[in-house]
Design an enzyme around this catalytic site. Structure first.
Site, short mmCIF file in Angstrom:
data_model
loop_
_atom_site.label_atom_id
_atom_site.label_comp_id
_atom_site.label_asym_id
_atom_site.label_seq_id
_atom_site.Cartn_x
_atom_site.Cartn_y
_atom_site.Cartn_z
N ASP A 142 35.34 -125.62 54.71
CA ASP A 142 35.23 -124.66 53.61
C ASP A 142 33.81 -124.10 53.62
OD1 ASP A 142 34.93 -123.35 51.10
OD2 ASP A 142 36.66 -124.48 50.33
N ARG A 205 48.25 -117.46 52.22
CA ARG A 205 48.70 -116.07 52.22
C ARG A 205 48.98 -115.69 53.66
NH1 ARG A 205 49.73 -116.71 47.73
NH2 ARG A 205 48.99 -115.60 45.89
N ASP A 228 55.25 -120.63 55.14
CA ASP A 228 55.80 -120.30 53.81
C ASP A 228 55.33 -118.93 53.37
OD1 ASP A 228 57.15 -121.04 51.27
OD2 ASP A 228 55.13 -120.87 50.47
N GLU A 233 55.34 -109.61 53.70
CA GLU A 233 56.42 -110.03 52.77
C GLU A 233 56.84 -108.83 51.94
OE1 GLU A 233 55.27 -113.28 50.20
OE2 GLU A 233 54.57 -114.47 51.88
N HIS A 250 57.98 -118.27 50.67
CA HIS A 250 56.84 -118.29 49.74
C HIS A 250 57.21 -119.05 48.46
CE1 HIS A 250 53.14 -115.83 48.14
NE2 HIS A 250 53.17 -117.04 47.63
#
Ligand SMILES: O=C(O)[C@H](O)[C@H](O)COP(=O)(O)O
Length: 331
Positions: A142, A205, A228, A233, A250
């Site tokens: 991160d 995302r 997912d 989308e 999703h």
């Protein structure tokens, strides 16, 4: 007060009517004309909130019943005096349930294998915490948190995580045009760094992983994909869907408790902003936990292959599958 709310937000109806005139509207019917005289919008990821929708309106608050905010033009809202609130952490346990369930059902052994977690915010930190509780070695990446000086875990670079982990799961927000932008964070070069047989999970995302590059990489059969969230989308790449080991529409965060928390937080945003009180009775409170998490409990609580079969059968009904989803219980 006038509120326009997405009609797919569950558990919301009837809770704000004592203080507002509330209209429940399908996301594709939330138009500029409709929001012109509204005071607040309560949306999900399916309503783009920026100048095109809000310019010239009386909206003072946009509350989104989601963790993600990439559908909201935050800079424009700030510059135009519109407050934005999200439902931070609402569905983090649901996503952790999804991630651990797909890992355990795909041969990942937390006592032997290493998990890479990219993005150590609300969701990534819970995924990692459950991993620690299951006895797993967890590597974390991160860069913004590392730069900010956090020392809660050892922060590694993306390449270190991709090189070393047996599975890598992404929990970053989608950002563009900024330091640490996550749009296409993973492309061909990064996929080629993975170990043979590695599992890659995208429940963040779609645009975080370059889907065209992912498809080409998967055709070589060296790694497994759990997808997912998708680019474009609801018009997902059908070939990529077939190449993925788990392919879901999703719904990683679609737990009953998570949806209740999201609704509660959206209502709280209205209460706080307008100084009113609404009915939040029976809605799940903040998540505090992980106690009692076990492999058995996780596996018994969710089977991702059922959602995969449903999507493969009716990929054109991506939004329908989400809209009719039977929210699962968190473990
Ligand atoms: O950002 C989030 O909270 C999640 O991606 C969430 O699952 C999306 O939920 P929806 O917009 O479908 O309500």
């Amino acid at each position: 007060m006038r509120i326009i709310a997405d009609d797919k937000i569950p558990f919301l109806r009837g809770r704000m009517e004592s203080v507002a005139d509330v209209s429940y509207v399908s996301p594709d019917a939330i138009t500029r004309e409709m929001v012109k005289n509204a005071d607040a919008l309560i949306v999900r990821t399916r309503t783009r909130c920026g100048a095109e929708l809000l310019q010239g309106s009386s909206v003072g608050l946009v509350a989104t019943a989601t963790i993600g905010m990439d559908h909201i033009d935050l800079g424009w809202c700030r510059d135009n005096g519109i407050a934005v609130r999200n439902a931070a952490r609402c569905n983090a346990p649901g996503v952790a349930q999804y991630v651990w369930s797909v890992l355990l059902r795909n041969g990942f052994d937390p006592r032997k294998d290493t998990l890479g977690v990219v993005g150590y915010g609300n969701i990534g930190s819970i995924v990692a915490d459950w991993g620690n509780r299951l006895g797993c070695r967890v590597l974390v990446c991160d860069p913004p948190r590392k730069r900010a000086g956090y020392s809660d875990v050892r922060y590694l670079s993306l390449s270190q995580v991709l090189n070393e982990a047996d599975a890598v799961t992404f929990h970053t927000p989608l950002t563009r045009d900024c330091e640490d932008a996550t749009f296409h964070l993973v492309g061909r070069r990064e996929l080629d760094m993975l170990k043979r047989g590695a599992i890659v999970i995208n429940a963040a995302r779609g645009e975080v992983v370059d889907n065209a590059a992912w498809k080409l990489h998967l055709k070589e059969g060296k790694t497994k994909a759990i997808i997912d969230t998708w680019e474009w989308e609801p018009n997902i790449d059908l070939e990529l869907m077939r190449l993925a080991t788990v392919a879901t529409p999703h719904i990683a965060g679609y737990s009953l408790e998570g949806k209740q928390r999201a609704t509660r937080m959206a209502i709280e945003a209205v209460e706080e902003y307008f100084g009113v009180e609404c009915d939040k009775s029976g809605l799940e409170g903040a998540y505090s936990g992980g106690d009692g998490i076990s492999m058995e409990r996780i596996c018994a609580s969710y089977n991702p292959f059922v959602d995969t079969d449903n999507l493969r059968r009716t990929p054109d009904d991506f939004e329908g599958l989400r809209g009719r989803y039977d929210y699962r219980r968190e473990p």
